[in-house]
Motif scaffolding. Sequence first.
Motif, PDB file in Angstrom:
ATOM      1  N   VAL A 190      -3.775  -2.861 -45.923  1.00  0.00           N
ATOM      2  CA  VAL A 190      -4.394  -2.029 -44.345  1.00  0.00           C
ATOM      3  C   VAL A 190      -3.179  -2.021 -43.729  1.00  0.00           C
ATOM      4  N   ALA A 191      -3.320  -0.880 -42.911  1.00  0.00           N
ATOM      5  CA  ALA A 191      -2.660  -0.586 -42.020  1.00  0.00           C
ATOM      6  C   ALA A 191      -2.531  -1.476 -40.961  1.00  0.00           C
ATOM      7  N   ILE A 192      -1.564  -2.004 -39.920  1.00  0.00           N
ATOM      8  CA  ILE A 192      -1.905  -2.752 -38.734  1.00  0.00           C
ATOM      9  C   ILE A 192      -1.179  -2.175 -37.746  1.00  0.00           C
ATOM     10  N   PHE A 193      -0.445  -0.900 -38.034  1.00  0.00           N
ATOM     11  CA  PHE A 193       0.319  -0.329 -36.989  1.00  0.00           C
ATOM     12  C   PHE A 193       0.648   1.201 -37.476  1.00  0.00           C
ATOM     13  N   THR A 194       0.378   2.145 -36.541  1.00  0.00           N
ATOM     14  CA  THR A 194       0.891   3.533 -36.827  1.00  0.00           C
ATOM     15  C   THR A 194       1.374   3.993 -35.365  1.00  0.00           C
ATOM     16  N   GLY A 195       2.346   4.629 -35.347  1.00  0.00           N
ATOM     17  CA  GLY A 195       3.143   4.989 -34.120  1.00  0.00           C
ATOM     18  C   GLY A 195       3.618   6.140 -34.169  1.00  0.00           C
ATOM     19  N   GLY A 196       4.229   6.772 -33.146  1.00  0.00           N
ATOM     20  CA  GLY A 196       5.055   8.193 -33.054  1.00  0.00           C
ATOM     21  C   GLY A 196       4.661   9.244 -33.726  1.00  0.00           C
ATOM     22  N   VAL A 197       3.286   9.454 -33.970  1.00  0.00           N
ATOM     23  CA  VAL A 197       2.744  10.414 -34.570  1.00  0.00           C
ATOM     24  C   VAL A 197       2.910  11.733 -33.463  1.00  0.00           C
ATOM     25  N   PRO A 245       8.425  -9.910 -45.089  1.00  0.00           N
ATOM     26  CA  PRO A 245       7.986 -11.048 -46.123  1.00  0.00           C
ATOM     27  C   PRO A 245       6.518 -10.639 -46.372  1.00  0.00           C
ATOM     28  N   HIS A 246       5.721  -9.743 -45.511  1.00  0.00           N
ATOM     29  CA  HIS A 246       4.278  -9.672 -45.863  1.00  0.00           C
ATOM     30  C   HIS A 246       4.108  -7.854 -45.194  1.00  0.00           C
ATOM     31  N   SER A 247       5.193  -7.368 -44.910  1.00  0.00           N
ATOM     32  CA  SER A 247       4.856  -5.924 -44.633  1.00  0.00           C
ATOM     33  C   SER A 247       5.619  -4.996 -45.157  1.00  0.00           C
ATOM     34  N   VAL A 248       5.200  -3.826 -45.292  1.00  0.00           N
ATOM     35  CA  VAL A 248       5.886  -2.413 -45.662  1.00  0.00           C
ATOM     36  C   VAL A 248       5.891  -1.522 -44.630  1.00  0.00           C
ATOM     37  N   ARG A 251       5.433   6.828 -38.531  1.00  0.00           N
ATOM     38  CA  ARG A 251       5.578   5.761 -39.047  1.00  0.00           C
ATOM     39  C   ARG A 251       4.636   4.846 -39.141  1.00  0.00           C
ATOM     40  N   THR A 252       4.385   4.237 -40.100  1.00  0.00           N
ATOM     41  CA  THR A 252       3.203   3.187 -39.985  1.00  0.00           C
ATOM     42  C   THR A 252       3.431   1.867 -40.580  1.00  0.00           C
ATOM     43  N   VAL A 253       3.009   0.859 -40.623  1.00  0.00           N
ATOM     44  CA  VAL A 253       3.355  -0.404 -41.326  1.00  0.00           C
ATOM     45  C   VAL A 253       2.015  -1.062 -41.743  1.00  0.00           C
ATOM     46  N   PHE A 254       2.171  -1.420 -43.229  1.00  0.00           N
ATOM     47  CA  PHE A 254       0.981  -1.952 -43.858  1.00  0.00           C
ATOM     48  C   PHE A 254       1.275  -3.656 -44.370  1.00  0.00           C
ATOM     49  N   VAL A 255       0.298  -4.346 -44.184  1.00  0.00           N
ATOM     50  CA  VAL A 255       0.330  -5.523 -44.780  1.00  0.00           C
ATOM     51  C   VAL A 255      -0.521  -5.601 -46.109  1.00  0.00           C
ATOM     52  N   GLN A 281      -8.487 -13.945 -50.113  1.00  0.00           N
ATOM     53  CA  GLN A 281      -9.086 -14.606 -48.997  1.00  0.00           C
ATOM     54  C   GLN A 281      -8.932 -13.642 -47.712  1.00  0.00           C
ATOM     55  N   ARG A 282      -8.292 -12.372 -48.149  1.00  0.00           N
ATOM     56  CA  ARG A 282      -8.163 -11.495 -47.042  1.00  0.00           C
ATOM     57  C   ARG A 282      -6.919 -12.127 -45.832  1.00  0.00           C
ATOM     58  N   ARG A 283      -5.924 -12.830 -46.360  1.00  0.00           N
ATOM     59  CA  ARG A 283      -4.797 -13.313 -45.472  1.00  0.00           C
ATOM     60  C   ARG A 283      -3.653 -12.633 -46.202  1.00  0.00           C
ATOM     61  N   ALA A 284      -2.646 -12.351 -45.294  1.00  0.00           N
ATOM     62  CA  ALA A 284      -1.445 -11.509 -45.542  1.00  0.00           C
ATOM     63  C   ALA A 284      -0.738 -12.267 -46.750  1.00  0.00           C
ATOM     64  N   ALA A 285      -0.433 -11.372 -47.648  1.00  0.00           N
ATOM     65  CA  ALA A 285       0.217 -11.656 -49.293  1.00  0.00           C
ATOM     66  C   ALA A 285       1.865 -11.481 -49.279  1.00  0.00           C
ATOM     67  N   ALA A 286       2.545 -12.152 -50.050  1.00  0.00           N
ATOM     68  CA  ALA A 286       3.733 -11.830 -50.084  1.00  0.00           C
ATOM     69  C   ALA A 286       3.987 -10.252 -50.648  1.00  0.00           C
ATOM     70  N   VAL A 287       5.070  -9.828 -50.267  1.00  0.00           N
ATOM     71  CA  VAL A 287       5.487  -8.122 -50.750  1.00  0.00           C
ATOM     72  C   VAL A 287       6.610  -8.200 -51.347  1.00  0.00           C
ATOM     73  N   PRO A 288       6.685  -7.630 -52.429  1.00  0.00           N
ATOM     74  CA  PRO A 288       7.941  -7.384 -53.360  1.00  0.00           C
ATOM     75  C   PRO A 288       8.991  -6.827 -52.206  1.00  0.00           C
ATOM     76  N   ARG A 289      10.331  -7.584 -52.277  1.00  0.00           N
ATOM     77  CA  ARG A 289      11.472  -7.005 -51.795  1.00  0.00           C
ATOM     78  C   ARG A 289      11.977  -5.590 -52.228  1.00  0.00           C
ATOM     79  N   TRP A 290      12.368  -4.643 -51.128  1.00  0.00           N
ATOM     80  CA  TRP A 290      12.893  -3.615 -51.473  1.00  0.00           C
ATOM     81  C   TRP A 290      14.359  -3.845 -51.318  1.00  0.00           C
TER      82      TRP A 290
END
Length: 309
Positions: free
Chosen positions: A209-216, A239-242, A265-269, A274-283
């Motif tokens: 899900v998106a948690i932030f969208t800005g600079g549109v 760790p938990h965001s893209v 720009r947008t940020v997803f988690v 359990q709908r908690r923030a999960a770990a994200v593969p590192r780029w």
Amino acid sequence: MHDPEIILRFLAAPTDAGQSGSVSAGRVLEWIDKAGYAAAARWSGGYTVTAYVGNVRFSRPVEVGDLVEARARVILTGRSSMHVTVQVSSGPPSTGGVEPATQCLMIFVAVDGEGRPTPVPTLEPRTMEERLLSAWAERRTDLRAQVQAVMERQTYSDAGTAPREVLRFLAAPTDVNWGGKVHGGIVMRWIDEAAHVLVTRWTRNCRNVAIFTGGVRFYQPLHIGDVVEVEARLLHTGPHSVHVGVHVRSGDPATGELELTTFCRTVFVVLDEQRRAAAVPRWEPASDEDRALDEHAMELVAIRERFGE
């Protein structure tokens, strides 16, 4: 007297749901744009276009079946521009109570029949609350200018190796707004959808899900029948965001020439079961442009932190 505030109320439908089960961020962005347009159009007394959407923070999900309240308010005016705050709240219709889910600041411009900016009535703050809101909108001018300058000078080319996704389609008649062009809220929904596809492929998890969208920033109108290209590119992982940069381009399908319509720009988690923030593969950035994009994403975060955002 022009009324600076308008409130829209409706129920979130099953067709509004995203992959997480809650209402998709793209649909909420559509609601934000519609409420903002309604307030701006009533204040100006005519047609308005979306020029900018900033700092959309999703603090909690809107659930299917919720009573939704979208409250839009004109807080500052220029010669032809209107700064509008929009807050979306929701809650069970059985109780009638709603809690804030997201809020943002939008800028609309009043235009005439030929699309030229036209003057709007001046908003004169009368209460302490109105004066504080007007001063807050004026202070954000510096933040917006810095964010826009950073975003516009960044290079996005084929030299980058970052994961990307491109959606291509025709703008349909069902996407039309009251001025005969594509609704700004529809464009923001496309942005959310392209970013969702990218994040899903990178994390192999569709519960994101998106948690932030800005600079549109809307550079030019998008017309019904145009070829639309929405490109989402990965900029940074935490760790938990893209962090994702999205460009929307459009043009005449007869020529195939596309021009930049919108960028943001947008940020997803990613969520676990359990709908908690999960770990994200590192780029890991691999090229000079990759490293520049990664630094670019962090620079935008730092700018907002300096302004207390």
